[in-house]
Design a protein around this motif. Sequence first.
Motif, PDB file in Angstrom:
ATOM      1  N   ARG A  39       0.838  -1.194   0.000  1.00 34.72           N
ATOM      2  CA  ARG A  39       0.000   0.000   0.000  1.00 34.72           C
ATOM      3  C   ARG A  39       0.874   1.245   0.000  1.00 34.72           C
ATOM      4  NH1 ARG A  39      -4.939  -0.979   4.128  1.00 34.72           N
ATOM      5  NH2 ARG A  39      -4.542   1.228   4.438  1.00 34.72           N
ATOM      6  N   ALA A  40       0.468   2.236  -0.795  1.00 30.06           N
ATOM      7  CA  ALA A  40       1.237   3.477  -0.862  1.00 30.06           C
ATOM      8  C   ALA A  40       1.306   4.164   0.495  1.00 30.06           C
ATOM      9  CB  ALA A  40       0.624   4.411  -1.904  1.00 30.06           C
ATOM     10  N   ASP A  41       0.233   4.041   1.286  1.00 30.14           N
ATOM     11  CA  ASP A  41       0.205   4.753   2.574  1.00 30.14           C
ATOM     12  C   ASP A  41       1.047   4.068   3.648  1.00 30.14           C
ATOM     13  OD1 ASP A  41      -1.375   2.554   3.064  1.00 30.14           O
ATOM     14  OD2 ASP A  41      -3.220   3.681   3.432  1.00 30.14           O
ATOM     15  N   HIS A  42       1.841   3.071   3.277  1.00 31.75           N
ATOM     16  CA  HIS A  42       2.772   2.452   4.221  1.00 31.75           C
ATOM     17  C   HIS A  42       4.223   2.630   3.792  1.00 31.75           C
ATOM     18  CE1 HIS A  42       0.421   0.196   7.337  1.00 31.75           C
ATOM     19  NE2 HIS A  42      -0.512   0.725   6.575  1.00 31.75           N
ATOM     20  N   LEU A  43       4.465   3.698   3.019  1.00 32.07           N
ATOM     21  CA  LEU A  43       5.825   4.046   2.606  1.00 32.07           C
ATOM     22  C   LEU A  43       6.163   5.443   3.120  1.00 32.07           C
ATOM     23  CD1 LEU A  43       5.855   2.674  -1.033  1.00 32.07           C
ATOM     24  CD2 LEU A  43       7.251   1.859   0.873  1.00 32.07           C
ATOM     25  N   PRO A  44       7.403   5.648   3.588  1.00 28.69           N
ATOM     26  CA  PRO A  44       7.774   6.940   4.181  1.00 28.69           C
ATOM     27  C   PRO A  44       7.557   8.125   3.253  1.00 28.69           C
ATOM     28  CG  PRO A  44       9.423   5.272   4.697  1.00 28.69           C
ATOM     29  CD  PRO A  44       8.491   4.653   3.703  1.00 28.69           C
ATOM     30  N   PHE A  66       4.648   8.996  -8.865  1.00 28.01           N
ATOM     31  CA  PHE A  66       3.276   9.240  -9.284  1.00 28.01           C
ATOM     32  C   PHE A  66       2.359   8.985  -8.086  1.00 28.01           C
ATOM     33  CE2 PHE A  66       5.734   8.340 -12.993  1.00 28.01           C
ATOM     34  CZ  PHE A  66       5.220   9.162 -13.976  1.00 28.01           C
ATOM     35  N   ASP A  67       1.751  10.059  -7.584  1.00 28.35           N
ATOM     36  CA  ASP A  67       0.986   9.976  -6.347  1.00 28.35           C
ATOM     37  C   ASP A  67      -0.351   9.260  -6.502  1.00 28.35           C
ATOM     38  OD1 ASP A  67       2.922  11.310  -4.862  1.00 28.35           O
ATOM     39  OD2 ASP A  67       2.141  13.273  -5.431  1.00 28.35           O
ATOM     40  N   ASP A  68      -0.885   9.226  -7.708  1.00 33.43           N
ATOM     41  CA  ASP A  68      -2.238   8.690  -7.897  1.00 33.43           C
ATOM     42  C   ASP A  68      -2.249   7.374  -8.669  1.00 33.43           C
ATOM     43  OD1 ASP A  68      -3.458  10.832  -6.562  1.00 33.43           O
ATOM     44  OD2 ASP A  68      -3.333  12.066  -8.359  1.00 33.43           O
ATOM     45  N   ALA A  69      -1.227   6.553  -8.479  1.00 34.36           N
ATOM     46  CA  ALA A  69      -1.181   5.257  -9.161  1.00 34.36           C
ATOM     47  C   ALA A  69      -2.184   4.301  -8.517  1.00 34.36           C
ATOM     48  CB  ALA A  69       0.226   4.669  -9.080  1.00 34.36           C
ATOM     49  N   LEU A  70      -3.003   3.674  -9.345  1.00 34.65           N
ATOM     50  CA  LEU A  70      -4.038   2.775  -8.853  1.00 34.65           C
ATOM     51  C   LEU A  70      -3.945   1.426  -9.548  1.00 34.65           C
ATOM     52  CD1 LEU A  70      -7.116   5.190  -8.837  1.00 34.65           C
ATOM     53  CD2 LEU A  70      -5.683   4.567  -6.895  1.00 34.65           C
ATOM     54  N   SER A  71      -4.211   0.367  -8.799  1.00 34.71           N
ATOM     55  CA  SER A  71      -4.299  -0.970  -9.371  1.00 34.71           C
ATOM     56  C   SER A  71      -5.748  -1.208  -9.797  1.00 34.71           C
ATOM     57  CB  SER A  71      -3.883  -2.015  -8.333  1.00 34.71           C
ATOM     58  OG  SER A  71      -4.151  -3.317  -8.806  1.00 34.71           O
ATOM     59  N   GLY A 246      -2.918  -3.684  -3.375  1.00 34.11           N
ATOM     60  CA  GLY A 246      -2.732  -3.374  -1.973  1.00 34.11           C
ATOM     61  C   GLY A 246      -3.181  -4.522  -1.093  1.00 34.11           C
ATOM     62  N   GLU A 247      -3.345  -4.244   0.183  1.00 33.59           N
ATOM     63  CA  GLU A 247      -3.730  -5.294   1.128  1.00 33.59           C
ATOM     64  C   GLU A 247      -4.716  -4.747   2.139  1.00 33.59           C
ATOM     65  OE1 GLU A 247      -1.707  -8.635   4.074  1.00 33.59           O
ATOM     66  OE2 GLU A 247      -0.466  -7.078   3.189  1.00 33.59           O
ATOM     67  N   SER A 248      -5.652  -5.591   2.536  1.00 31.28           N
ATOM     68  CA  SER A 248      -6.626  -5.225   3.564  1.00 31.28           C
ATOM     69  C   SER A 248      -6.125  -5.686   4.925  1.00 31.28           C
ATOM     70  CB  SER A 248      -7.974  -5.876   3.252  1.00 31.28           C
ATOM     71  OG  SER A 248      -8.828  -5.796   4.365  1.00 31.28           O
ATOM     72  N   PHE A 249      -6.390  -4.882   5.963  1.00 27.53           N
ATOM     73  CA  PHE A 249      -5.923  -5.234   7.304  1.00 27.53           C
ATOM     74  C   PHE A 249      -7.043  -5.761   8.206  1.00 27.53           C
ATOM     75  CE2 PHE A 249      -2.737  -1.687   6.441  1.00 27.53           C
ATOM     76  CZ  PHE A 249      -1.799  -2.579   5.951  1.00 27.53           C
ATOM     77  N   ASP A 250      -8.260  -5.817   7.692  1.00 24.27           N
ATOM     78  CA  ASP A 250      -9.345  -6.302   8.546  1.00 24.27           C
ATOM     79  C   ASP A 250     -10.161  -7.398   7.865  1.00 24.27           C
ATOM     80  OD1 ASP A 250     -10.520  -4.804   6.614  1.00 24.27           O
ATOM     81  OD2 ASP A 250     -11.798  -3.633   7.949  1.00 24.27           O
ATOM     82  N   SER A 251      -9.565  -8.069   6.900  1.00 27.13           N
ATOM     83  CA  SER A 251     -10.238  -9.174   6.224  1.00 27.13           C
ATOM     84  C   SER A 251      -9.209 -10.209   5.832  1.00 27.13           C
ATOM     85  CB  SER A 251     -10.983  -8.675   4.986  1.00 27.13           C
ATOM     86  OG  SER A 251     -11.445  -9.767   4.226  1.00 27.13           O
ATOM     87  N   ARG A 257     -12.634  -7.450  -1.339  1.00 27.55           N
ATOM     88  CA  ARG A 257     -12.762  -6.005  -1.261  1.00 27.55           C
ATOM     89  C   ARG A 257     -12.035  -5.313  -2.403  1.00 27.55           C
ATOM     90  NH1 ARG A 257     -10.816  -3.996   4.344  1.00 27.55           N
ATOM     91  NH2 ARG A 257     -11.429  -2.062   3.353  1.00 27.55           N
ATOM     92  N   LEU A 258     -12.521  -4.145  -2.755  1.00 29.54           N
ATOM     93  CA  LEU A 258     -11.851  -3.315  -3.751  1.00 29.54           C
ATOM     94  C   LEU A 258     -12.035  -1.862  -3.322  1.00 29.54           C
ATOM     95  CD1 LEU A 258     -10.286  -3.257  -6.385  1.00 29.54           C
ATOM     96  CD2 LEU A 258     -12.448  -3.107  -7.617  1.00 29.54           C
ATOM     97  N   ASP A 259     -11.238  -1.454  -2.342  1.00 26.86           N
ATOM     98  CA  ASP A 259     -11.360  -0.084  -1.853  1.00 26.86           C
ATOM     99  C   ASP A 259     -10.045   0.663  -2.088  1.00 26.86           C
ATOM    100  OD1 ASP A 259      -9.643  -1.037   0.100  1.00 26.86           O
ATOM    101  OD2 ASP A 259     -11.206  -1.255   1.605  1.00 26.86           O
ATOM    102  N   GLN A 260     -10.019   1.931  -1.713  1.00 25.96           N
ATOM    103  CA  GLN A 260      -8.877   2.785  -2.004  1.00 25.96           C
ATOM    104  C   GLN A 260      -7.579   2.247  -1.417  1.00 25.96           C
ATOM    105  OE1 GLN A 260      -8.908   5.205  -4.018  1.00 25.96           O
ATOM    106  NE2 GLN A 260      -7.119   6.471  -3.630  1.00 25.96           N
ATOM    107  N   ALA A 261      -7.642   1.710  -0.207  1.00 33.16           N
ATOM    108  CA  ALA A 261      -6.423   1.222   0.434  1.00 33.16           C
ATOM    109  C   ALA A 261      -5.787   0.072  -0.340  1.00 33.16           C
ATOM    110  CB  ALA A 261      -6.728   0.754   1.856  1.00 33.16           C
ATOM    111  N   MET A 262      -6.617  -0.699  -1.039  1.00 31.05           N
ATOM    112  CA  MET A 262      -6.090  -1.869  -1.732  1.00 31.05           C
ATOM    113  C   MET A 262      -5.667  -1.566  -3.170  1.00 31.05           C
ATOM    114  SD  MET A 262      -8.611  -4.849  -0.387  1.00 31.05           S
ATOM    115  CE  MET A 262      -7.690  -6.081  -1.284  1.00 31.05           C
ATOM    116  N   VAL A 263      -6.126  -0.457  -3.736  1.00 30.69           N
ATOM    117  CA  VAL A 263      -5.776  -0.148  -5.125  1.00 30.69           C
ATOM    118  C   VAL A 263      -4.793   0.998  -5.259  1.00 30.69           C
ATOM    119  CG1 VAL A 263      -7.974  -1.038  -5.986  1.00 30.69           C
ATOM    120  CG2 VAL A 263      -7.756   1.401  -5.445  1.00 30.69           C
ATOM    121  N   HIS A 264      -4.599   1.774  -4.187  1.00 30.48           N
ATOM    122  CA  HIS A 264      -3.637   2.882  -4.239  1.00 30.48           C
ATOM    123  C   HIS A 264      -2.251   2.321  -3.949  1.00 30.48           C
ATOM    124  CE1 HIS A 264      -2.427   7.186  -2.794  1.00 30.48           C
ATOM    125  NE2 HIS A 264      -1.869   6.843  -3.951  1.00 30.48           N
TER     126      HIS A 264
END
Length: 268
Positions: A39-44, A66-71, A246-251, A257-264
């Motif tokens: 996930r992008a939000d787990h990189l410094p 590229f800040d808006d890269a999506l899977s 990306g990866e889900s942390f609660d499933s 699932r296909l949400d922002q956390a998993m595709v960003h």
Amino acid sequence: MKRLLWPAVLAAALLIAIKLDRYRRNVDRVAIITIDRVRADHLPFHGYPRSTAEFLPDLAAQGYVFDDALSSSPDLPLALRSLSTSRHAFEAAAPGAIGLLERLRARGFETAAFSDDPEFVTAVSGTEFSSSSGVLDAARDAALWFRARERKKKVAVWLHLSGAAEAATFSRLDDLTPIGPELSRFLVTTQGLPSGADGLARPDALARVRLHDARIHAVDRALARFYEMTLDRTRPTVMIITGCRGESFDSEDDGERLDQAMVHVPLV
């Protein structure tokens, strides 16, 4: 004055065109590196307070981020095939969808693929493929193959890194900074981790975060190894590093699932 200006503009444009054409013709070394479940939000360099990577932020500072890269899918084969064909995940398996390595081979490139995940072979059919037991070995093998073809005119390698085996060990030892109350609350408020009555993330969710962060840490070291072994400033190399999903942390089932956390995902 205008008559004098036009020759100067044309001369400058011609010089730029010559330089761009020379660079285009000389870029005959391509390295494509994909990272599974990152996930992008787990990189410094995307604002994550935990130091999950040291090499990637340095490389990002030297290159383009590229800040808006999506899977296009949380499913690994679909996500990889979509990346390879530049099509939506559900169209990537169509008869007319040609993979990136196939296109490069048609243009005279010698290609090969390496990974620590045997499942990666589904994305690079028809290409020489080697599976390794760990990310460091996969990075080393890919770098050695790349270097051995130094005299080749056109060479392209695809390195896919999972880091699952290393992450299991790292997460138990907690090589990274332990997740304290402050970071736990940060994960709840910014990433929607399930929490208890105290506002802290649930232990099962934190266990998945530790595993995820440890995987990034392992992959980051492998990327540094590949880069150091293949760096050649005399011959331009195009290096693309991207997450594929990306990866889900609660499933437990990421495919549900296909949400922002998993595709960003990150793209450098």
